[in-house]
Design an enzyme around this catalytic site. Sequence first.
Site, short mmCIF file in Angstrom:
data_model
loop_
_atom_site.label_atom_id
_atom_site.label_comp_id
_atom_site.label_asym_id
_atom_site.label_seq_id
_atom_site.Cartn_x
_atom_site.Cartn_y
_atom_site.Cartn_z
N LYS A 202 40.50 33.13 43.81
CA LYS A 202 39.67 31.96 43.49
C LYS A 202 38.35 32.45 42.95
O LYS A 202 37.62 33.20 43.60
CB LYS A 202 39.47 31.11 44.74
CG LYS A 202 38.56 29.91 44.49
CD LYS A 202 38.52 28.99 45.67
CE LYS A 202 37.57 27.83 45.39
NZ LYS A 202 37.50 26.90 46.52
N LYS A 256 43.02 30.29 40.69
CA LYS A 256 42.18 29.12 40.44
C LYS A 256 40.86 29.54 39.83
O LYS A 256 40.26 30.49 40.33
CB LYS A 256 41.94 28.42 41.78
CG LYS A 256 41.07 27.20 41.72
CD LYS A 256 40.93 26.65 43.10
CE LYS A 256 39.93 25.51 43.05
NZ LYS A 256 39.33 25.26 44.31
#
Length: 332
Positions: A202, A256
Site C-alpha cells: 500500500k 493499492k
Amino acid sequence: MPPIQAPFPHARPRRLRASSAIRAMVRENTLTVDDLIWPVFVRAGEGIEEPIPSMPGVARHSIDKLSDAAREAEALGIPAICIFPYTDPKLKTADCAEAWNPDNLCNRAIRAIKHAAPNIAVMTDVALDPYNINGHDGFVIDGEIRNDETVDALIKMTLAQADSGADIIGPSDMMDGRIGAIRGALENAGHQNVTIMSYSAKYASAYYGPFRDAVGASGALKGDKKTYQMDPGNSNEALRMIERDIIEGADMVMVKPGLAYLDICHRVKTEFEVPTFAYQVSGEYAMIQAAAQNGWIEGETVMMESLLAFKRAGCDGVLTYFAPQAARTLTQ
Ligand code: PBG
C-alpha cells in the site's frame, strides 16, 4: 523467445481482429462478475443515502439502505462487499476505543449484511483512521506513529469484526508484524476460517483523497502517512512486503492504488503466484467519473477497460466502486 510468426503477407495479424466473433475467440483476458469486490460506505441513521461529492455515484448508506444494496449486489453475483464506516466525529478519540466496540457502525453493518445477504462475503478494513482524532492509521504518541501499540489495538479490532461475522479481514494499516499477530489471535479465538487479505503493498498515495472525504478523515488528518505507507518510487520493496505477509499468514494480498501500480500487480502475481488483488481507489474512480461527466471520455467503456487491465496484469480480482455498474454491464 519471441513468438513465432509467418512473414507478411502470410501472417496478417488483423485477421484475428476482423470480427467480434474472432476477437472473442482469441481474447486472452476477460473480466467477470466473480472478479469484483465492492467497497461501500456506511453511516449512522435510517433511510439515508448521502451522496459523496468527490465520488459521483457513490453514497454513504445507513445500515438499512446498505442491507438493500448488499441484497442487490448478491443478486448481481458480486462475491464480496467491503465495509468502510463514516464515524461520528464525537466518537473519534486518541485511544481509538470505538474501533473495537462490538456495536460500532462497522460491526453492526457486518451483522446486518450477513443477515440480509448471507451468500456475499463480507470484508472489513483494519486500521485506526476512521476512529482516530488525528486521522492516522496508528496511534500517535509524541508525534510518532507507534507500531507495536497499534498492532495490539488492531487485534482487538479484528476480533470484534470476526465475532460479528466478517469473512475477510483487510489490514490496511501498514504496521510491521500485524499479519502474524492478527493470524495468531484469530487462531486462538477459534476463527480459523476467517481469511486475511492483506493490503501488503500500500503506497502513500494522493489518489486516496476522495476516500478520506467519504470517511470524514480529510479534515482530521495531521501530516501525511509516509512513515508507514510505501514510497511510490519502490518496486522491490513491494515484493518484500508481499513475501513477509504471506509468511505471516495472509491468504490473499493486495496492491493499492491500482492503475498507477499495475507493474507491481504483475510482478507480485508472476513471482508469488498467490491470490492477488488490486484496489482501484477513490481518486481513480473520481478521475474517470469526472471526465465522463464532462463528456471527455466514454465513462462506461473506460470503466470496463480499466477493470480489464487488472486482469491482464495478473490480478485475480479488483476492489472497485464501479462493482455494481460493471456487474450490470457484464450480466445484461
Ligand atoms: C484506511 C484506508 C484508506 C483507503 C482504504 N483504507 C485511506 C488511507 O490509507 O488514507 C483508501 C481507499 C480509496 O482511496 O478508495 N487505512
